[in-house]
Design a protein around this motif. Structure first.
Motif, mmCIF file in Angstrom:
data_model
loop_
_atom_site.group_PDB
_atom_site.id
_atom_site.type_symbol
_atom_site.label_atom_id
_atom_site.label_comp_id
_atom_site.label_asym_id
_atom_site.label_seq_id
_atom_site.Cartn_x
_atom_site.Cartn_y
_atom_site.Cartn_z
ATOM 1 N N PRO A 1 172.769 121.484 99.435
ATOM 2 C CA PRO A 1 172.209 120.349 98.699
ATOM 3 C C PRO A 1 170.732 120.557 98.407
ATOM 4 C CG PRO A 1 172.474 119.786 101.019
ATOM 5 C CD PRO A 1 173.103 121.137 100.840
ATOM 6 N N ASP A 2 170.298 120.040 97.266
ATOM 7 C CA ASP A 2 168.896 120.149 96.866
ATOM 8 C C ASP A 2 168.186 118.842 97.192
ATOM 9 O OD1 ASP A 2 166.433 120.454 95.523
ATOM 10 O OD2 ASP A 2 167.347 121.855 94.111
ATOM 11 N N PRO A 3 167.318 118.830 98.187
ATOM 12 C CA PRO A 3 166.660 117.572 98.574
ATOM 13 C C PRO A 3 165.735 117.033 97.490
ATOM 14 C CG PRO A 3 165.675 119.430 99.740
ATOM 15 C CD PRO A 3 166.881 119.959 99.029
ATOM 16 N N ARG A 4 165.382 117.880 96.529
ATOM 17 C CA ARG A 4 164.498 117.442 95.444
ATOM 18 C C ARG A 4 165.246 116.638 94.385
ATOM 19 N NH1 ARG A 4 162.651 123.318 93.841
ATOM 20 N NH2 ARG A 4 164.942 123.460 93.966
ATOM 21 N N ALA A 5 166.575 116.764 94.354
ATOM 22 C CA ALA A 5 167.401 116.054 93.370
ATOM 23 C C ALA A 5 168.694 115.646 94.061
ATOM 24 C CB ALA A 5 167.685 116.937 92.164
ATOM 25 N N PRO A 6 168.709 114.536 94.786
ATOM 26 C CA PRO A 6 169.919 114.114 95.509
ATOM 27 C C PRO A 6 171.141 114.101 94.586
ATOM 28 C CG PRO A 6 168.071 112.695 96.058
ATOM 29 C CD PRO A 6 167.607 113.568 94.934
ATOM 30 N N GLY A 7 172.252 114.581 95.128
ATOM 31 C CA GLY A 7 173.474 114.675 94.345
ATOM 32 C C GLY A 7 173.691 116.035 93.715
ATOM 33 N N LEU A 8 172.627 116.857 93.642
ATOM 34 C CA LEU A 8 172.732 118.212 93.093
ATOM 35 C C LEU A 8 172.852 119.210 94.236
ATOM 36 C CD1 LEU A 8 172.612 120.131 90.623
ATOM 37 C CD2 LEU A 8 170.118 120.216 90.968
#
Length: 391
Positions: A336-343
């Protein structure tokens, strides 16, 4: 979950995206796969199908390679359409043979093999005479080498296609020729994808776009420094069974790990079930330049002849090229990318995507389900290149 949303949209129908779709669907998630072109129309379709542990230095990538090797072996036994998955994808447990031309290279191989063995890699020393027992047509000018019985090969296009078929059997939808032109957002959160034909709401979006993964990440206003690294493969006329293993020179490991943008070639030779011989490997960062590099092709041919003189009079029937998704630290981006939740991401595997795909997919699925992952994803975290995060 939003009304009408699927659990997961996978962006990319190459081997990594296909494996992720298979594992996620098998775990009970509703999955839609989208790709800007045909299935396996990118890097996977230009690959050799290598499943290697021999070329990995101890560290996170070797851990992932061993984990993924176990998944490939389990997949091989999976019953499919009256046969097994392994038969359908032409899996061959042929083993690898890494060879050295001088004592210094052989000593380096010995040190690497000793470190790999401590982690569960099988590496068997072979002197000059034993090399010729393994490969009777090898050059006499070799000092020795190591045999890696765990190295395998699959036909990569078949592997990706059959993984997608299995995913569809479990309910997945596959939409080729639908490029992602935007991401659906709910504030900072990614909640689906937009294509020229439709919006697809989703609880999660997985970026498995290979060499183009940086462009997909940019749609969420986050950066991934993934760049294309061009490589060529020569294909010979069909021959009687001539080469038994994947055979490569010791300098191949260093070339894989190199940060140079210039052309680098290291000899890699292997046979296929069809009788053709595949000859690689070259690496250069030239963007998406698809022009033919005659110097690269010449170097590949010359290297193959030095390693296997018997190939001197064999015809090359074609050459093809592909673009490996290169990351500066030579590790894939997973999780998961913490900079863009859901991505979420599953990309940047460079030339190891075939081998690392099912292990990556299993980890991604565990992360999506919120269960503990079998490997620590910290070394692969998507924000590790972000200077704002690294401070």
């Amino acid at each position: 979950m939003r009304s009408g949303a699927v659990d997961l949209v996978v962006v990319g129908a190459g081997i990594v995206g296909a494996a992720c779709a298979y594992h996620a669907s098998r775990a009970g998630l509703s999955v839609t796969v989208v790709d800007s072109g045909p299935i396996v129309g990118g890097t996977t379709g230009a690959g050799e199908g290598n499943i290697l542990v021999s070329d990995k230095e101890p560290g996170p990538e070797l851990d992932l390679a061993l984990h993924s090797h176990r998944q490939w072996r389990a997949l091989a036994e999976l019953p499919v359409r009256g046969t097994t998955f392994g038969e359908l994808v032409e899996m061959e447990a042929k083993g690898g043979l890494v060879v050295a031309t001088d004592r210094a290279s052989l000593d380096g191989l010995a040190r690497l093999a000793a470190r790999q063995r401590d982690l569960g890699v099988e590496a068997v020393a072979a002197d000059r005479d034993r090399l010729r027992e393994h490969e009777p047509h090898l050059s006499d000018d070799l000092t020795g080498g190591y045999r890696y019985p765990q190295d395998m090969q699959v036909q990569p296009m078949l592997a990706a296609a059959h993984l997608l078929r299995l995913a569809r059997r479990d309910g997945a939808t596959v939409l080729p020729h639908e490029p992602v032109t935007g991401l659906l957002r709910d504030g900072p959160r990614v909640v689906g994808v937009r294509t020229p034909r439709r919006d697809i709401p989703a609880a999660a979006v997985l970026n498995a776009a290979g060499t183009w993964a940086g462009e997909v990440a940019a749609l969420a206003d986050v950066a991934l420094p993934i760049a294309p690294r061009r490589g060529y493969i020569l294909v010979t006329e069909p021959l009687p069974a001539l080469i038994r293993h994947k055979v490569y020179l010791a300098d191949y490991v260093a070339d894989v790990a190199s940060d140079s943008a210039a052309l680098r070639t290291s000899t890699v030779v292997e046979g296929t079930r069809a009788g053709t011989v595949l000859i690689g490997a070259s690496r250069e960062r030239v963007g998406f330049d698809r022009s033919v590099s005659v110097p690269a092709l010449r170097q590949l041919a010359a290297g193959a002849i030095r390693l296997f003189p018997v190939l001197r009079d064999v015809a090359v029937i074609r050459a093809y090229q592909g673009f490996r998704p290169y990351c500066p630290d030579h590790l894939p981006v997973i999780g998961p990318d913490p900079r863009a939740p859901g991505l979420h991401h599953a990309c940047g595997h460079e030339g190891a995507g075939i081998g690392l795909a099912p292990g990556t997919a299993r980890l991604v699925t565990q992360s999506l389900l919120g269960t503990p992952t079998e490997l620590d994803l910290t070394p692969f975290r998507p924000d590790r290149f972000d200077p704002e995060v690294s401070r």
